[in-house]
Scaffold this motif. Structure first.
Motif, PDB file in Angstrom:
ATOM      1  N   ASP A   1       1.953 -56.763  78.994  1.00  0.00           N
ATOM      2  CA  ASP A   1       0.534 -56.997  79.271  1.00  0.00           C
ATOM      3  C   ASP A   1      -0.385 -55.935  78.656  1.00  0.00           C
ATOM      4  OD1 ASP A   1       1.294 -59.206  80.845  1.00  0.00           O
ATOM      5  OD2 ASP A   1       1.627 -57.902  82.573  1.00  0.00           O
ATOM      6  N   GLY A   2      -0.081 -55.525  77.428  1.00  0.00           N
ATOM      7  CA  GLY A   2      -0.953 -54.592  76.737  1.00  0.00           C
ATOM      8  C   GLY A   2      -0.897 -53.170  77.242  1.00  0.00           C
ATOM      9  N   THR A   3       0.176 -52.808  77.940  1.00  0.00           N
ATOM     10  CA  THR A   3       0.326 -51.444  78.435  1.00  0.00           C
ATOM     11  C   THR A   3       1.359 -50.692  77.608  1.00  0.00           C
ATOM     12  OG1 THR A   3       2.073 -52.023  80.026  1.00  0.00           O
ATOM     13  CG2 THR A   3      -0.223 -52.188  80.777  1.00  0.00           C
ATOM     14  N   ALA A   4       1.391 -49.396  77.818  1.00  0.00           N
ATOM     15  CA  ALA A   4       2.359 -48.547  77.131  1.00  0.00           C
ATOM     16  C   ALA A   4       2.760 -47.417  78.065  1.00  0.00           C
ATOM     17  CB  ALA A   4       1.779 -47.988  75.835  1.00  0.00           C
ATOM     18  N   ALA A   5       3.918 -46.832  77.790  1.00  0.00           N
ATOM     19  CA  ALA A   5       4.370 -45.651  78.518  1.00  0.00           C
ATOM     20  C   ALA A   5       4.554 -44.518  77.513  1.00  0.00           C
ATOM     21  CB  ALA A   5       5.679 -45.922  79.247  1.00  0.00           C
ATOM     22  N   LEU A   6       4.274 -43.312  77.949  1.00  0.00           N
ATOM     23  CA  LEU A   6       4.489 -42.132  77.129  1.00  0.00           C
ATOM     24  C   LEU A   6       5.748 -41.415  77.600  1.00  0.00           C
ATOM     25  CD1 LEU A   6       0.906 -40.568  76.891  1.00  0.00           C
ATOM     26  CD2 LEU A   6       1.970 -42.290  75.414  1.00  0.00           C
ATOM     27  N   CYS A   7       6.624 -41.093  76.656  1.00  0.00           N
ATOM     28  CA  CYS A   7       7.809 -40.289  76.950  1.00  0.00           C
ATOM     29  C   CYS A   7       7.605 -38.922  76.297  1.00  0.00           C
ATOM     30  CB  CYS A   7       9.074 -40.931  76.399  1.00  0.00           C
ATOM     31  SG  CYS A   7       9.510 -42.509  77.157  1.00  0.00           S
ATOM     32  N   VAL A   8       7.622 -37.882  77.089  1.00  0.00           N
ATOM     33  CA  VAL A   8       7.464 -36.530  76.563  1.00  0.00           C
ATOM     34  C   VAL A   8       8.553 -35.655  77.153  1.00  0.00           C
ATOM     35  CG1 VAL A   8       4.967 -36.778  76.282  1.00  0.00           C
ATOM     36  CG2 VAL A   8       5.874 -35.812  78.388  1.00  0.00           C
ATOM     37  N   LEU A   9       8.904 -34.592  76.438  1.00  0.00           N
ATOM     38  CA  LEU A   9       9.920 -33.656  76.880  1.00  0.00           C
ATOM     39  C   LEU A   9       9.321 -32.269  77.011  1.00  0.00           C
ATOM     40  CD1 LEU A   9      12.849 -34.788  74.545  1.00  0.00           C
ATOM     41  CD2 LEU A   9      12.414 -35.512  76.896  1.00  0.00           C
ATOM     42  N   ALA A  10       9.915 -31.470  77.901  1.00  0.00           N
ATOM     43  CA  ALA A  10       9.469 -30.100  78.089  1.00  0.00           C
ATOM     44  C   ALA A  10      10.326 -29.175  77.238  1.00  0.00           C
ATOM     45  CB  ALA A  10       9.591 -29.696  79.563  1.00  0.00           C
ATOM     46  N   PRO A  11       9.725 -28.299  76.436  1.00  0.00           N
ATOM     47  CA  PRO A  11      10.534 -27.364  75.644  1.00  0.00           C
ATOM     48  C   PRO A  11      11.468 -26.543  76.529  1.00  0.00           C
ATOM     49  CG  PRO A  11       8.240 -27.316  74.935  1.00  0.00           C
ATOM     50  CD  PRO A  11       8.285 -28.125  76.201  1.00  0.00           C
ATOM     51  N   LEU A  12      12.768 -26.667  76.271  1.00  0.00           N
ATOM     52  CA  LEU A  12      13.797 -25.982  77.059  1.00  0.00           C
ATOM     53  C   LEU A  12      13.672 -26.292  78.553  1.00  0.00           C
ATOM     54  CD1 LEU A  12      13.905 -22.510  75.270  1.00  0.00           C
ATOM     55  CD2 LEU A  12      15.285 -24.539  74.814  1.00  0.00           C
ATOM     56  N   GLY A  13      13.084 -27.455  78.864  1.00  0.00           N
ATOM     57  CA  GLY A  13      13.011 -27.904  80.249  1.00  0.00           C
ATOM     58  C   GLY A  13      12.025 -27.166  81.121  1.00  0.00           C
ATOM     59  N   ARG A  14      11.070 -26.454  80.534  1.00  0.00           N
ATOM     60  CA  ARG A  14      10.152 -25.617  81.304  1.00  0.00           C
ATOM     61  C   ARG A  14       8.720 -25.942  80.924  1.00  0.00           C
ATOM     62  NH1 ARG A  14      10.085 -22.070  85.492  1.00  0.00           N
ATOM     63  NH2 ARG A  14       9.614 -19.891  85.057  1.00  0.00           N
ATOM     64  N   LEU A  15       7.848 -26.058  81.935  1.00  0.00           N
ATOM     65  CA  LEU A  15       6.440 -26.383  81.740  1.00  0.00           C
ATOM     66  C   LEU A  15       5.569 -25.341  82.410  1.00  0.00           C
ATOM     67  CD1 LEU A  15       6.595 -30.150  82.745  1.00  0.00           C
ATOM     68  CD2 LEU A  15       6.192 -29.323  80.432  1.00  0.00           C
ATOM     69  N   THR A  16       4.456 -25.002  81.784  1.00  0.00           N
ATOM     70  CA  THR A  16       3.445 -24.222  82.493  1.00  0.00           C
ATOM     71  C   THR A  16       2.716 -25.151  83.460  1.00  0.00           C
ATOM     72  OG1 THR A  16       1.686 -24.676  80.900  1.00  0.00           O
ATOM     73  CG2 THR A  16       3.126 -22.782  80.438  1.00  0.00           C
ATOM     74  N   SER A  17       2.098 -24.554  84.464  1.00  0.00           N
ATOM     75  CA  SER A  17       1.343 -25.401  85.396  1.00  0.00           C
ATOM     76  C   SER A  17       0.183 -26.089  84.683  1.00  0.00           C
ATOM     77  CB  SER A  17       0.832 -24.569  86.575  1.00  0.00           C
ATOM     78  OG  SER A  17      -0.054 -23.555  86.138  1.00  0.00           O
ATOM     79  N   ALA A  18      -0.353 -25.465  83.623  1.00  0.00           N
ATOM     80  CA  ALA A  18      -1.432 -26.102  82.861  1.00  0.00           C
ATOM     81  C   ALA A  18      -0.921 -27.348  82.145  1.00  0.00           C
ATOM     82  CB  ALA A  18      -2.021 -25.115  81.856  1.00  0.00           C
ATOM     83  N   GLN A  19       0.268 -27.279  81.551  1.00  0.00           N
ATOM     84  CA  GLN A  19       0.855 -28.462  80.916  1.00  0.00           C
ATOM     85  C   GLN A  19       1.129 -29.547  81.951  1.00  0.00           C
ATOM     86  OE1 GLN A  19       4.189 -26.368  79.157  1.00  0.00           O
ATOM     87  NE2 GLN A  19       3.376 -26.654  77.092  1.00  0.00           N
ATOM     88  N   TRP A  20       1.648 -29.140  83.092  1.00  0.00           N
ATOM     89  CA  TRP A  20       1.941 -30.087  84.172  1.00  0.00           C
ATOM     90  C   TRP A  20       0.650 -30.766  84.646  1.00  0.00           C
ATOM     91  CZ3 TRP A  20       6.580 -31.540  86.469  1.00  0.00           C
ATOM     92  CH2 TRP A  20       6.499 -32.185  87.703  1.00  0.00           C
TER      93      TRP A  20
END
Length: 457
Positions: A285-304
């Motif tokens: 229905d015209g939607t999409a999903a984004l798949c993203v990965l965290a470098p070495l499995g770690r995210l800053t709270s700003a990225q989160w």
């Protein structure tokens, strides 16, 4: 120097005796914090990796207020907070409880449920495993015996496309599509597997969550009878293994019907799971999903928080953590997906399958782990920056790469992987394959070489 190394402790070579457990597992939780070199660590179980925007915001707030301002993603789709101070447990528990992330204090460490991250988001990925995960979580939290499961016991719910079927579940459910002649919208069936038993049980789809719980309770009975203290199905002694036939008997006692299949159909596991590959996934229905990965499995709270904002402003208000230390943001308008993916890339997230960070992992290393010989994350990042090639030869082509600071190899991938292990003499590189020692085939010298361990004090 290059040399073959011993297999990971989690790999049980053929003929090896299972361990005898004389204590409970030490896996951290949200209430039982782990004392690490960089402070305390909390692991928040997220069945099926599901988070609402509000829950994700609470985790970011906890990371900023109580932790080190980062969130770590685990290979079971859970989230970790590090750098927590002594005595913060009650405040953290209140935050998580108010957000609905602690439905049962007694069961919080046993809610280890993986479910296909893209289920229901593409035309050929049925959605029922996500519903099964929610129902199973509720049943787990209501079961008195289930509170006795180990924090390492794992439920795997695969949508039938094989992405998760090989991730080593103790109890696995594999969805089967409605068969020929069944009406549209039929609930279909599921294959229930136990540990490494090649046989399976075919059960009605609506019965799948109850059957999975019954299988877990059957394991607890088998572990108690064996006297082994086993934490997982594979640790039960030879001759006392839990089999599909044993679970069939348990299901019969609970009034559930199951058909025993000695040679069930097995979904072919894709070489590169869709939800492990960063990018845009076209949906209905015209939607999409984004798949993203965290470098070495770690995210800053700003990225989160940026991910959370995209989910709130453009998505369906939800995030899904994946077993590949990434996230899926479902429900975006297809026309907005590319711009949002570019914004996430600019923030330092992995959005391109050709990124040198893709399929690269590392343990915590120093300074967070006192057992580590080095700051492996800094060394891995330096190797990426330098464009280092690892000396594992053609056998390593296409395999994930994992850097470890000691022989425990914490957080290593399932299946085969390239093992970059810190030793007193430097890094040693080899290929690890399931139920076997790393490949000892001589490899050509690297060009350039991986850096020597940094020896962070």
């Amino acid at each position: 120097m290059l040399a073959a190394m011993p297999p990971s402790p989690s790999i049980r070579p053929p003929g090896a005796k299972p361990p005898l457990r004389d204590r409970g597992d030490a896996c951290p939780g949200a209430l039982r914090l782990h004392s690490a070199a960089d402070g305390h660590l909390a692991r928040v179980r997220l069945p099926a990796g599901d988070l609402t925007v509000r829950q994700a915001t609470v985790l970011a707030d906890a990371a900023d207020r109580l932790g080190d301002g980062h969130l770590s993603l685990t290979s079971r789709g859970n989230a970790e907070l590090r750098g927590l101070p002594e005595g913060c447990g009650a405040e953290l528990a209140d935050l998580l409880r108010d957000a609905g992330l602690l439905p049962s204090a007694r069961h919080e460490r046993v809610r280890n449920i993986l479910a296909s991250p893209l289920a229901g988001l593409t035309a050929n990925a049925p959605a029922q495993v996500r519903r099964w995960a929610r129902e199973l979580d509720g049943l787990l939290c209501a079961s008195e015996p289930a509170a006795g499961l180990s924090g390492r016991f794992l439920f795997v719910l695969d949508d039938g496309l094989g992405e998760l079927a090989g991730l080593g579940g103790d109890v696995s459910l594999v969805a089967e599509a409605a068969r020929t002649g069944e009406p549209a919208g039929a609930a279909g069936t599921a294959l229930l597997r136990v540990g490494d038993d090649p046989a399976a049980l075919r059960i009605a789809g609506p019965d799948a969550p109850r059957a999975a719980l019954a299988a877990a309770e059957a394991f607890l009975s088998a572990a108690a009878a064996s006297g082994s203290g086993a934490w997982r199905v594979r640790e039960l002694p030879d001759g006392q293994r839990l089999t599909a036939r044993d679970v069939a008997a348990r299901l019969h006692e609970t009034g559930l019907t199951a058909t025993y299949l000695a040679q069930p159909p097995t979904p072919a596991a894709p070489s590169s799971p869709r939800s492990a590959t960063p990018g845009i996934v076209d949906g209905p229905d015209g939607t999409a999903a984004l798949c993203v990965l965290a470098p070495l499995g770690r995210l800053t709270s700003a990225q989160w928080r940026l991910l959370t904002a995209v989910a709130a402003d453009d998505g369906c208000g939800a995030l899904r953590l994946t077993p590949w230390r990434g996230l899926v943001l479902p429900g975006l308008p297809a026309g907005a997906a590319a711009a949002r993916l570019s914004a996430l890339a600019a923030a330092g997230l992995i959005t391109d399958p050709d990124s040198p960070w893709h399929r690269l992992g590392a343990c915590t290393g120093r300074p967070g782990c006192a057992k580590s010989l080095t700051d492996v994350r800094a060394d891995a990042a330096a190797a990426v920056t330098a464009g280092a090639r690892l000396p594992a030869g053609e056998a390593a082509d296409g395999l994930p790469v994992h850097w470890s600071g000691c022989a425990r190899r914490c957080g290593h991938p399932h299946g085969a992987w390239v093992d970059v292990l810190a030793t007193e003499e430097g890094y040693r590189v080899s290929v690890v394959r399931p139920a076997a020692a790393p490949d000892d085939t001589p490899a050509p010298p690297p060009h350039p070489a991986p850096p020597a361990p940094s020896r962070t004090p």
